[in-house]
Scaffold this motif. Structure first.
Motif, mmCIF file in Angstrom:
data_model
loop_
_atom_site.group_PDB
_atom_site.id
_atom_site.type_symbol
_atom_site.label_atom_id
_atom_site.label_comp_id
_atom_site.label_asym_id
_atom_site.label_seq_id
_atom_site.Cartn_x
_atom_site.Cartn_y
_atom_site.Cartn_z
ATOM 1 N N THR A 23 -2.724 4.781 -6.258
ATOM 2 C CA THR A 23 -4.073 4.964 -5.398
ATOM 3 C C THR A 23 -3.939 6.031 -4.261
ATOM 4 O O THR A 23 -2.625 6.501 -4.032
ATOM 5 N N LYS A 24 -4.776 6.511 -4.450
ATOM 6 C CA LYS A 24 -4.358 7.292 -2.891
ATOM 7 C C LYS A 24 -5.207 7.238 -1.622
ATOM 8 O O LYS A 24 -4.633 7.998 -0.354
ATOM 9 N N ALA A 25 -5.854 6.384 -1.215
ATOM 10 C CA ALA A 25 -5.794 5.901 0.012
ATOM 11 C C ALA A 25 -5.539 4.164 -0.300
ATOM 12 O O ALA A 25 -5.108 3.313 -0.927
ATOM 13 N N GLY A 62 1.736 6.998 -6.944
ATOM 14 C CA GLY A 62 0.869 7.487 -7.434
ATOM 15 C C GLY A 62 -0.908 6.678 -7.711
ATOM 16 O O GLY A 62 -1.760 7.626 -8.170
ATOM 17 N N ILE A 113 0.498 3.462 -3.162
ATOM 18 C CA ILE A 113 0.359 5.549 -2.956
ATOM 19 C C ILE A 113 1.489 6.593 -2.863
ATOM 20 O O ILE A 113 1.799 6.752 -3.592
ATOM 21 N N ASN A 169 0.422 -1.523 -0.144
ATOM 22 C CA ASN A 169 -0.043 0.438 -0.609
ATOM 23 C C ASN A 169 1.048 1.441 0.199
ATOM 24 O O ASN A 169 0.182 2.428 -0.785
ATOM 25 N N GLU A 170 1.601 0.883 0.732
ATOM 26 C CA GLU A 170 2.963 2.370 1.174
ATOM 27 C C GLU A 170 3.681 2.512 -0.537
ATOM 28 O O GLU A 170 3.757 3.567 -1.254
#
Length: 294
Positions: free
Chosen positions: A150-152, A148, A145, A141-142
């Motif tokens: 995904t935003k969440a 760019g 993000i 997930n890090e």
């Protein structure tokens, strides 16, 4: 009738071999005692607990298992999880085994270390490592993000595909090692003969190498299937409360609910189901090997 010197020597040899064979049979007694104490006796105790209600014989626990509307779907989901994990592990393990056999001895030493390294680590540690990687604040997930994409954070944990992937990584060694053993036993001249007769690499792989290594594939499938169906730690941590499988179901009924007779019945049904699937896979594998060798 008198025996000649050769006959007398043969008779003496047979008489000497009989006590030797008898003495070798005693070597199996520790294994037999271990099997009776830690395998057969617990199964007998489970059976006794599952059909006992305050000292009276009853089949109500098995009737509940087949009629409560929850136990059978959980059992089916558990067996399906084992089959999915075995399939994914085979797709990962067979190419790795091929790479090991084709590598040089120096590279093989490194590969075998990487293959058996997960076995040297506790399943709890490996499972929590996947939680660190796949969590909402995990590495994946890090990275998503940061790039760019995904935003969440994306919810990766507590899903069946991720659970299958995690189990496949954990059980990969017990799939790869039997296949490596089977591939290493193949005569390399057979592959050379196949190439000389005009078969390409892929045709040689599917028509020569794969059939001859089928015994290792079957052994790996059986081991991974049985291990995945009973992986309580991984199923509980990665699956969480959203995914219920038989090991956690048994724990809930026995430890949390203190319903030991029903938990024993569930355990027996899981054991019988796993043994049935294992016997079926083994039979199909033997039929396939017999068909290929005809």
């Amino acid at each position: 009738m008198t025996l000649g010197p050769a006959g007398a020597q043969t008779k003496a040899g047979l008489q000497a071999a009989a006590p030797l064979r008898l003495s070798k049979s005693w070597l199996a007694l520790p294994l037999a005692a271990f099997f009776l104490m830690f395998v057969a006796l617990p199964v007998v105790l489970l059976l006794a607990a599952s059909v006992s209600d305050h000292g009276a014989f009853t089949l109500s626990n098995f009737e509940r298992f087949f009629s409560d509307g929850l136990s059978l779907p959980v059992l089916g989901r558990t067996l399906l999880l084992g089959l999915e994990t075995a399939s994914v592990t085979l797709m990962l393990g067979y190419p790795l085994a091929l790479l090991f056999v084709a590598a040089s001895p120096r590279i093989q030493k490194l590969l075998i270390l990487l293959i058996i390294l997960p076995i040297l680590t506790s399943a709890v540690v490996r499972t929590f490592a996947w939680v660190v990687i796949l969590g909402r604040q995990g590495l994946i997930n890090e990275a998503l993000i940061a790039f760019g994409l995904t935003k969440a954070p994306i919810s990766l944990l507590y899903t069946e595909p991720i659970l299958v992937l995690t189990l496949a990584q954990i059980e990969l060694p017990i799939m790869t090692l039997p296949i490596i053993s089977a591939l290493s036993a193949i005569d390399p001249h057979l592959k050379e003969a196949s190439t000389a007769l005009g078969a390409g690499r892929w045709r040689t792989l599917f028509q020569v190498v794969l059939p001859l290594s089928l015994s290792g594939v079957i052994a790996g499938l059986l081991l991974v299937f049985a291990a995945a169906c009973s992986a309580l730690v991984t199923q509980s941590i990665v699956g969480g409360g959203r995914l219920l499988f038989m090991p956690l179901y048994i724990y809930q009924q026995g430890i949390q609910g203190q319903n030991w007779p029903f938990a024993a019945a569930i355990s027996l049904m899981l054991l019988m189901s796993v043994l049935t699937v294992v016997a079926t896979l083994n039979m199909l594998g033997r039929l396939a090997m017999r068909h290929l060798h005809v």
